[in-house]
Scaffold this active site. Structure first.
Site, PDB file in Angstrom:
ATOM      1  N   TYR A  60      38.687  40.565  48.118  1.00  0.00           N
ATOM      2  CA  TYR A  60      37.874  41.351  47.176  1.00  0.00           C
ATOM      3  C   TYR A  60      37.300  40.551  46.058  1.00  0.00           C
ATOM      4  O   TYR A  60      38.215  39.778  45.587  1.00  0.00           O
ATOM      5  CB  TYR A  60      38.366  42.548  46.746  1.00  0.00           C
ATOM      6  CG  TYR A  60      37.763  43.346  45.569  1.00  0.00           C
ATOM      7  CD1 TYR A  60      36.793  44.287  45.779  1.00  0.00           C
ATOM      8  CD2 TYR A  60      37.800  42.788  44.000  1.00  0.00           C
ATOM      9  CE1 TYR A  60      36.064  45.011  44.984  1.00  0.00           C
ATOM     10  CE2 TYR A  60      37.282  43.509  43.117  1.00  0.00           C
ATOM     11  CZ  TYR A  60      36.316  44.493  43.669  1.00  0.00           C
ATOM     12  OH  TYR A  60      35.617  45.121  42.514  1.00  0.00           O
TER      13      TYR A  60
ATOM     14  N   GLU B 197      29.399  43.277  43.376  1.00  0.00           N
ATOM     15  CA  GLU B 197      30.716  43.464  43.958  1.00  0.00           C
ATOM     16  C   GLU B 197      30.713  42.895  45.330  1.00  0.00           C
ATOM     17  O   GLU B 197      29.674  43.842  46.320  1.00  0.00           O
ATOM     18  CB  GLU B 197      31.183  45.044  43.917  1.00  0.00           C
ATOM     19  CG  GLU B 197      32.460  45.334  44.087  1.00  0.00           C
ATOM     20  CD  GLU B 197      32.744  46.751  44.072  1.00  0.00           C
ATOM     21  OE1 GLU B 197      33.858  47.077  43.388  1.00  0.00           O
ATOM     22  OE2 GLU B 197      32.252  47.461  44.546  1.00  0.00           O
TER      23      GLU B 197
END
Length: 397
Positions: free
Chosen positions: A118, A206
């Site tokens: 991530y 993101e």
């Protein structure tokens, strides 16, 4: 301004960030053509079909599926395009899918196992610095990781005077437990990612997941990008990426007429001048036992036309049971605002079907109150904050 995954990937790629390649399709036939073209370009045998909506969690709602041949590409794309996709980040009605991204399969077999990470770039409001947040736990909800295993989330703050330094990119790769070619690839990926964030004037990048492939390439499999509206004048090409079909239509309409409007879930509409007063007004509504239905800042002018536009926007929300107008008359005189409210009420007639509470303070507030009280309309005037709160409570009962 939110944009689609494929648009975010276009921005990333333009700054040298390696991405999972793909082509957009608007119907099943285009999807098959895109799959064929993608196979020629990349050699991929399987294709990932991804719904393009402004919401996360698409896989959980059936908006991301793997197709192992062209027949499956056609069937899956046909099923996804036109569906109302419901995810944890949409309303119960979901969002209609108008297009899909046909992407290459990047989870191919090789010398090592693929790994997911991530990574996001955003502003740390506590320090006023940009930061990179990252974790070894990619491909899952970062909120769950933060709650259950916070020690697996790392952050790297960037000094605005120096920008992202190479040693910081290396530290990120090290914390992700990478080595060899993958380590070098990750440092390059991070440097390019931060450059893209800065140069595109974004407020959020993101990437979930960032993938280490079986042959140690590092690439962005997904891309959630939010652009700073205030900087779009520098990026005319990015401004054209706006998809108003994905936005709240009342907010779109408000923007077109120059009103600052944000839709909320409550039952009391509010019309205020000034963002700070608007926040205080929403607290006032909560104190009175209601819930704010919107944030609406009319700015420095509140003539009849502008007030009428504001009322019409508020009344589009069927949940609204009352409207609170809270105006401080500094630049604009209170009596002009009051006259605008009366004229707007007169023009709208039966369209105004909920009680209106008006609190006007500042220049000519006493004249404004008399105008409201003598109007003959169902408008309740107030002078003090508490008085306005009591009247909101009264009409809600």
């Amino acid at each position: 301004m939110n944009i689609h995954e494929y648009q975010g990937k276009e921005i990333l790629s333009s700054f040298g960030v390696r991405i999972q390649r793909g082509l957009v399709a608007h119907n099943a036939k285009e999807a098959v053509d895109a799959a064929k073209e993608l196979t020629e370009q990349t050699g991929t045998g399987w294709h990932v079909i991804k719904a393009q909506v402004h919401a996360g969690g698409r896989g959980k709602g059936g908006g991301v599926k793997l197709a192992k041949n062209l027949k499956e590409v056609e069937e899956v794309a046909g099923d996804i395009i036109g569906m109302n996709l419901v995810t944890p980040q949409t309303s119960a009605e979901g969002k209609k899918v108008h297009q899909v991204l046909i992407a290459e399969d990047v989870y191919y077999p090789g010398d090592s196992e693929p790994e997911e990470y991530y990574m996001s770039v955003l502003l740390n409001r506590a320090t006023g610095r940009n930061m990179i947040m990252y974790s070894t736990e990619g491909g899952v909800d970062i909120e769950t990781v933060a709650e259950e295993t916070p020690h697996l989330i790392f952050t790297e703050e960037i000094d605005p005077a120096t920008g992202l330094m190479p040693f910081q990119a290396r530290r990120i790769a090290f914390n992700l437990k990478l080595s060899g070619a993958a380590f070098k690839e990750m440092t390059k990926f991070v440097m390019s990612l931060y450059k893209a964030f800065e140069k595109s004037d974004s407020s959020l990048f993101e990437i979930n997941p960032v993938l280490k492939t079986s042959d140690d390439k590092i690439l962005a499999v997904d891309a959630k990008v939010t652009l700073d509206d205030n900087a779009l004048f520098r990026h005319k090409d990015y401004a054209e990426m706006r998809d108003i079909r994905e936005e709240n239509q009342t907010e779109v309409e408000a923007k077109e007429v120059g009103l600052n409007y944000v839709d909320l879930d409550g039952n009391v509409g509010c019309m205020v001048n000034g963002a700070g007063l608007a926040m205080a007004t929403m607290d006032l509504i909560k104190q009175a036992g209601g819930e704010p239905a919107n944030f609406l800042d009319v700015g420095g002018t509140a003539d009849a036309k502008r007030v009428e536009e504001a009322f019409r926007l508020i009344l589009k929300d069927e949940k609204v049971e009352a409207i609170l107008v809270n105006i401080f008359g500094g630049i604009v005189r209170c009596d002009r605002v009051a006259q605008g409210i009366v004229d707007a009420y007169k023009n709208m007639g039966d369209a105004v079907n909920v009680p209106i509470i008006v609190r006007l303070q500042g220049t000519n507030a006493d004249i404004a109150k008399k105008l409201i009280d003598d109007s003959g309309f169902k408008i309740h005037s107030a002078v003090q904050f508490q008085e306005a709160a009591d009247k909101v409570q009264e009409v809600l009962k």
